[in-house]
Design a protein around this motif. Structure first.
Motif, PDB file in Angstrom:
ATOM      1  N   LYS A 280       8.223  -2.079 -63.334  1.00 38.79           N
ATOM      2  CA  LYS A 280       7.576  -2.472 -64.592  1.00 38.79           C
ATOM      3  C   LYS A 280       8.344  -3.599 -65.284  1.00 38.79           C
ATOM      4  O   LYS A 280       8.061  -3.932 -66.424  1.00 38.79           O
TER       5      LYS A 280
ATOM      6  N   LEU B 241      11.187  -3.697 -66.692  1.00 35.58           N
ATOM      7  CA  LEU B 241      11.703  -3.275 -67.994  1.00 35.58           C
ATOM      8  C   LEU B 241      13.106  -3.827 -68.198  1.00 35.58           C
ATOM      9  O   LEU B 241      13.914  -3.829 -67.282  1.00 35.58           O
ATOM     10  N   LEU B 242      13.384  -4.283 -69.409  1.00 32.21           N
ATOM     11  CA  LEU B 242      14.672  -4.923 -69.667  1.00 32.21           C
ATOM     12  C   LEU B 242      15.645  -4.040 -70.442  1.00 32.21           C
ATOM     13  O   LEU B 242      16.826  -4.335 -70.506  1.00 32.21           O
ATOM     14  N   ASN B 243      15.145  -2.967 -71.059  1.00 32.75           N
ATOM     15  CA  ASN B 243      16.009  -2.164 -71.926  1.00 32.75           C
ATOM     16  C   ASN B 243      16.237  -0.754 -71.415  1.00 32.75           C
ATOM     17  O   ASN B 243      16.503   0.148 -72.196  1.00 32.75           O
TER      18      ASN B 243
ATOM     19  N   TYR C 203      20.503  -4.717 -77.208  1.00 33.04           N
ATOM     20  CA  TYR C 203      19.050  -4.905 -77.117  1.00 33.04           C
ATOM     21  C   TYR C 203      18.757  -6.187 -76.348  1.00 33.04           C
ATOM     22  O   TYR C 203      19.362  -7.225 -76.597  1.00 33.04           O
TER      23      TYR C 203
ATOM     24  N   PRO D 114      12.406  -9.833 -75.446  1.00 31.46           N
ATOM     25  CA  PRO D 114      11.377 -10.109 -74.433  1.00 31.46           C
ATOM     26  C   PRO D 114      11.662 -11.416 -73.691  1.00 31.46           C
ATOM     27  O   PRO D 114      12.282 -12.327 -74.232  1.00 31.46           O
TER      28      PRO D 114
ATOM     29  N   HIS E   8       8.211 -16.166 -71.262  1.00 30.78           N
ATOM     30  CA  HIS E   8       7.361 -16.391 -70.094  1.00 30.78           C
ATOM     31  C   HIS E   8       6.965 -17.855 -69.921  1.00 30.78           C
ATOM     32  O   HIS E   8       6.467 -18.234 -68.864  1.00 30.78           O
TER      33      HIS E   8
ATOM     34  N   ARG F 236       1.927  -9.420 -75.410  1.00 33.25           N
ATOM     35  CA  ARG F 236       2.393  -9.215 -76.781  1.00 33.25           C
ATOM     36  C   ARG F 236       1.352  -9.629 -77.811  1.00 33.25           C
ATOM     37  O   ARG F 236       1.352  -9.108 -78.929  1.00 33.25           O
TER      38      ARG F 236
ATOM     39  N   THR G  22       5.659   2.703 -72.571  1.00 35.11           N
ATOM     40  CA  THR G  22       5.589   1.735 -71.473  1.00 35.11           C
ATOM     41  C   THR G  22       4.249   1.867 -70.757  1.00 35.11           C
ATOM     42  O   THR G  22       3.574   0.878 -70.486  1.00 35.11           O
ATOM     43  N   GLY G  23       3.882   3.089 -70.439  1.00 34.11           N
ATOM     44  CA  GLY G  23       2.637   3.326 -69.699  1.00 34.11           C
ATOM     45  C   GLY G  23       2.905   3.573 -68.223  1.00 34.11           C
ATOM     46  O   GLY G  23       3.837   2.998 -67.647  1.00 34.11           O
TER      47      GLY G  23
ATOM     48  N   PHE H 105       2.975  -5.472 -68.520  1.00 27.83           N
ATOM     49  CA  PHE H 105       4.377  -5.204 -68.860  1.00 27.83           C
ATOM     50  C   PHE H 105       5.089  -6.451 -69.391  1.00 27.83           C
ATOM     51  O   PHE H 105       6.190  -6.785 -68.959  1.00 27.83           O
ATOM     52  N   ASP H 106       4.420  -7.146 -70.314  1.00 30.51           N
ATOM     53  CA  ASP H 106       5.025  -8.321 -70.947  1.00 30.51           C
ATOM     54  C   ASP H 106       6.221  -7.873 -71.786  1.00 30.51           C
ATOM     55  O   ASP H 106       7.253  -8.540 -71.818  1.00 30.51           O
ATOM     56  N   LEU H 107       6.078  -6.735 -72.457  1.00 33.08           N
ATOM     57  CA  LEU H 107       7.174  -6.148 -73.228  1.00 33.08           C
ATOM     58  C   LEU H 107       7.495  -4.775 -72.652  1.00 33.08           C
ATOM     59  O   LEU H 107       6.655  -4.168 -71.996  1.00 33.08           O
ATOM     60  N   ASP H 108       8.706  -4.283 -72.927  1.00 32.50           N
ATOM     61  CA  ASP H 108       8.980  -2.877 -72.636  1.00 32.50           C
ATOM     62  C   ASP H 108       8.820  -2.086 -73.932  1.00 32.50           C
ATOM     63  O   ASP H 108       8.589  -2.661 -75.004  1.00 32.50           O
TER      64      ASP H 108
ATOM     65  N   VAL I  84      10.856  -0.525 -75.856  1.00 31.93           N
ATOM     66  CA  VAL I  84      11.828  -0.811 -76.920  1.00 31.93           C
ATOM     67  C   VAL I  84      11.410  -2.088 -77.666  1.00 31.93           C
ATOM     68  O   VAL I  84      11.396  -2.139 -78.904  1.00 31.93           O
ATOM     69  N   GLN I  85      11.040  -3.086 -76.895  1.00 33.41           N
ATOM     70  CA  GLN I  85      10.594  -4.349 -77.518  1.00 33.41           C
ATOM     71  C   GLN I  85       9.302  -4.136 -78.305  1.00 33.41           C
ATOM     72  O   GLN I  85       9.108  -4.736 -79.369  1.00 33.41           O
TER      73      GLN I  85
ATOM     74  N   ILE J  83       5.932 -11.215 -83.922  1.00 29.40           N
ATOM     75  CA  ILE J  83       7.115 -11.290 -83.046  1.00 29.40           C
ATOM     76  C   ILE J  83       7.718 -12.696 -83.021  1.00 29.40           C
ATOM     77  O   ILE J  83       8.894 -12.869 -82.698  1.00 29.40           O
TER      78      ILE J  83
END
Ligand code: SF4
Ligand code: SF4
Lengths: 239, 302
Positions: A158, A160-162, A202, A205, A208, B88, B110-111, B126-129, B131-132, B146
């Motif tokens: 996915k 995920l970064l965090n 943290y 994002p 992109h 986002r 997240t999903g 999944f542009d953001l997670d 937490v974001q 944002i």
């Protein structure tokens, strides 16, 4: 390296019209390592097509072992000079290499008709002669300093970064129980290195715009400029 | 009503969950979709009802539409919003839309991955997670999007998040939970837990996190379901004892047994949590029995 896999011969045959004269071009670097377009596979492809009634006017894999098909000046010299006679008779070029190589052949032939003989699948590490694995997705903004060099954009399904999602099961990814969860790999690696604190911050994002297509790199011995939708970024390699 | 108000009042918050139907809502106002009927069963016993967002990546009626539908029928929804299908721009827009349509509670996740669902060739976003996403939602609350642009009439919704106590290593999951808190998560619901030891380890490690947590429980309907979850549902494991116990009674008595087992489990652990999140998987009618076995007075919920 760019990992490639040959398209099935049945698919390639559908690209070629009746009576079309085809010149087959391979690549002596990545496609050679992938056994998708080295000297052996290129020769074999010429024979396989001939056996199936295709008019193959010639074939070549430019340069010595290690030479990339995507090096335009070299490929142009080979196709336009060394193989001038055959390539002049060709209606099209079947390229056994990655998508960059296909485009290189377009440029090297001043716009000839091309057919992709391979699917280009990823940029990878040659882990062994028989195993190529993907560790980077070429995102244009590298974040792996804080993950111990393991890429969450690639190893996490996915991206995920965090930190991980809740789906991993016994250390395996929810998407594929045969493949480790990228975040468990990152965590275990940093734990062993004693650097878990790297994960605390943290992570914002991704931009992109740096992953926009198509992108370009202008290089000189002293600096390089990365051009993307995020703008032009020039970085010096001097002091 | 924001469910954070209930936590602040020290109430034991009970929530349920429904999944939107695979299809559209009838134009005939008298015909209610099955998810609304399930929510109806629940409404006298819970404070609010989660509405899942294309759960398990199976395409369905939108969670926002279904949430608004519940709200119109007098049931408090918790709108679930995932990062899987929206970039986002869409996520922020949906948050603004949700508030504009009267939604007070969102659960930001997240999903599940697309590979788990019924549209496996779709492009995962999944542009953001998560937490974001939480941080971005908090930003909207504070009056900016944002990118930092001011927004008119900032939304004010309770921001919830999820955590999986079954995750190994747990510390890695808790690292993410802490990041969610820092980002602005105001309450948590856990993934389904069945194992007492998992509960206790999780509670011991999160006690000082300072956010209300609801224990998540999923109705175990049959031994087959337990085996199926162990095989196919990511991040959940059902201990042997549960599977044996539900298997020890005839099919006809399973509903009763399931309610009893779940009630006992909640009773054992309720004092360690600020609420419980019950996922009855359609067996909504036995939720009152569960609460009775758990020693939670139904009146408490209303
Ligand atoms: S963060 Fe981007 S550049 Fe760095 S390894 Fe991952 S995909 Fe490649
Ligand atoms: S299980 Fe791990 S690798 Fe797979 S999506 Fe979740 S965090 Fe990423």
């Amino acid at each position: 390296m760019h990992a490639t896999i040959q398209k099935p011969i049945t698919e390639i045959l559908r690209f070629i019209r009746p009576g079309e004269k085809v010149f087959v071009v391979g690549c002596n670097n990545c496609a050679w390592k992938c056994h998708s377009g080295g000297p052996d596979e290129t020769k074999a492809m010429a024979e396989r097509l001939t056996r199936r009634g295709v008019d193959v006017v010639g074939y070549t894999v430019p340069g010595p072992q290690g030479m990339s098909l995507c090096k335009l000046d070299h490929t142009r010299k080979v196709l336009q000079q060394d193989y001038a006679e055959q390539t002049r008779r060709a209606d099209s070029f079947l390229v056994l290499g990655c998508g960059q190589g296909v485009h290189t052949v377009i440029d090297a032939t001043d716009g000839a008709m091309v057919h992709p003989g391979c699917d280009t699948i990823f940029g990878g590490e040659t882990v062994s002669e028989s195993d190529i694995q993907e560790f980077c997705s070429l995102c244009g903004e590298c974040v792996i300093e804080y993950t111990g060099g393991l890429c969450p954009m690639t190893l996490c399904s996915k991206q995920l970064l965090n930190g991980p999602c809740g789906g991993a099961e016994k250390g395996m990814c929810e998407v594929d129980p045969e493949r480790p969860c990228g975040w468990v790999l990152i965590y275990e690696r940093l734990r062993k290195l004693g650097r878990l604190e790297l994960l605390d911050a943290y992570q914002p994002p991704k931009d992109h715009a740096k992953w926009s297509r198509p992108r370009r790199l202008e290089v000189s011995p002293f600096e390089a400029t990365f051009c993307s939708q995020a703008g032009r970024v020039t970085v010096s390699n001097q002091d | 009503m924001k469910i954070t108000k209930l936590f602040q009042r020290g109430e034991f918050v009970i929530t349920g969950e429904v999944g939107p139907i695979k299809g559209a809502v009838s134009r005939d106002w008298r015909v209610s979709p099955s998810c609304a009927q399930e929510a109806w069963h629940l409404q006298d016993f819970v404070h609010a009802v989660n509405v899942t967002d294309n759960q398990s990546a199976v395409m369905r009626l939108g969670s926002l539409a279904a949430s608004v539908g519940l709200k119109q029928r007098g049931i408090e929804p918790i709108f679930q919003l995932t990062c899987r299908d929206r970039n986002r721009i869409a996520l922020q827009s949906d948050l603004l839309t949700a508030y504009s349509l009267g939604i007070d509670n969102v659960l930001l996740l997240t999903g599940d991955h697309i590979q788990l669902g019924d549209h496996k060739s779709a492009k995962p976003v999944f542009d953001l997670d998560s937490v974001q996403l939480i941080r971005m939602a908090k930003g909207l609350q504070a009056g900016h999007d944002i990118t930092g642009h001011d927004i008119e009439n900032p939304p004010d919704m309770a921001l919830g998040a999820v955590v999986n106590p079954n995750f190994e290593p747990l510390d890695l999951q808790l690292l993410k939970m802490r990041k969610k808190i820092d980002a602005g998560a105001e309450f948590f619901q856990t993934q389904a837990v069945y194992d007492d030891r998992v509960v206790d380890e999780f509670v011991a490690k999160t006690e000082k996190f300072g956010r209300p947590i609801q224990l998540g429980v999923v109705m175990l309907k049959s031994p087959q379901m337990g085996a199926f979850m162990n095989r196919n549902v990511s991040g959940i494991s059902v201990p042997r004892a549960w599977i044996d116990e539900i298997g020890s009674v005839d099919k006809a008595d399973r509903k009763k047994k399931a309610a009893e087992m779940m009630g006992r489990f909640i009773a054992r652990h309720k004092d360690k949590f600020q609420g419980v999140h019950i996922m009855p998987l359609g067996w909504t009618d036995v939720v009152p029995e569960i609460l009775e076995h758990a020693g939670i007075s139904v009146a408490a919920a209303r």
